[in-house]
Design an enzyme around this catalytic site. Sequence first.
Site, PDB file in Angstrom:
ATOM      1  NE  ARG A 255      -2.293   0.567   3.899  1.00  0.00           N
ATOM      2  CZ  ARG A 255      -1.491   1.216   4.987  1.00  0.00           C
ATOM      3  NH1 ARG A 255      -1.284   2.501   4.855  1.00  0.00           N
ATOM      4  NH2 ARG A 255      -1.337   0.534   5.696  1.00  0.00           N
ATOM      5  CG  HIS A 259      -5.886   1.974   7.072  1.00  0.00           C
ATOM      6  ND1 HIS A 259      -5.771   0.489   6.632  1.00  0.00           N
ATOM      7  CD2 HIS A 259      -6.898   1.992   7.662  1.00  0.00           C
ATOM      8  CE1 HIS A 259      -7.062   0.118   7.018  1.00  0.00           C
ATOM      9  NE2 HIS A 259      -7.675   0.897   7.455  1.00  0.00           N
ATOM     10  CE1 TYR A 268       1.820   2.298   8.429  1.00  0.00           C
ATOM     11  CE2 TYR A 268       0.470   3.649   9.708  1.00  0.00           C
ATOM     12  CZ  TYR A 268       0.544   3.089   8.619  1.00  0.00           C
ATOM     13  OH  TYR A 268      -0.393   3.324   7.710  1.00  0.00           O
TER      14      TYR A 268
END
Length: 360
Positions: A255, A259, A268
Amino acid sequence: MFDQNQLPFDMVQLLDENGNGDEEALQQFSDEFLVTLYKWMRKARVIDERLLKMQRQGRIGTYAPFSGQEAAQIGSVLALEKEDWIFPSYREIAACLAHGLPLTQIFHYVRGHVLGGRTPEHLNIFPIQIIIGAQTLHATGCAWAAKLKGEKQVSVCYFGDGATSEGDFHEAMNFASVYQVPVIFFCQNNQYAISVPVHKQTASRTIAQKAIAYGMKGVLVDGNDALAVYKTMKEAVDSARNGEGPMLIEALTYRLGPHTTSDDPTKYRSAEEAEQWRRKKDPLHRLRVLLEKRGLWTEEKEEAWVAQANDEITAAYEEAVAAETGSIVDVFDYVYGKPSKLLQEQQQEAARRKQGKEVK
């Protein structure tokens, strides 16, 4: 000691990161198919980038980008027949569009329109699922129904690596294998379930090998190689249609964006990691290189196709904005095929309240 590295889960790949592959193996794909595949992937990237911008401008609601996963979605869905069912999560917009969902309907969905989750009658696409992993059960149930009715439809369930930590996933896999129903579990392993990396989702070397425990076949495929994805999915669908039971496919991908638009991926993962995938593993790049080698694509065609896609997006958005927004009263019409007495009473109450507000 158990050595999971001995399990036969080598990754299926036909095109490497530079668009190279075994020419004999690539001959099975016609020029027309290759161009169609790339056009869908490129169009999907344009749609995703526009939707992301529109969300930042406040023109649509929260959005889950899918850039980087075009090969996994388009490559898999083009291997299906129109009568086959797909069960998407919130990130499978590209797959839904390639299976026939109108772009205007996508805008209804991302704008929160009351009919945004309603699929046109002629399309076998379940409403987009928000609950993580729940669609695995729905797909299994649909496939079971098809088997009991003697139909040849195959159900395909799309989900991410995070869904494999849900009980629904394991229950669906077990049921599907016990009853040998025609369902394909298609996991897009994009490396992160929001902020949780895949190594914290599972201790197994691959997600594909989880199929062994349920007595079904599992396949690991390069999810950024559209041709490998298509070939793998076509074999899985043909097998399921012939009564050979379910299959689990793990498409290894990434990705590129957040998100959702409410997420900050810099919290992260490193920018270097994302850039490595963007520069070296972009699924669009490797397929375009192959097309250019065959003289099927040029920069002029690229610019014209992107312009056409942008025009379609603008037209679909304007059509969606011009549509009636609907009201809370309309929601009751789409709960059950035949509404209960209680539901009818609730709808009448909602109508009275709405009318009272309008009078004031």
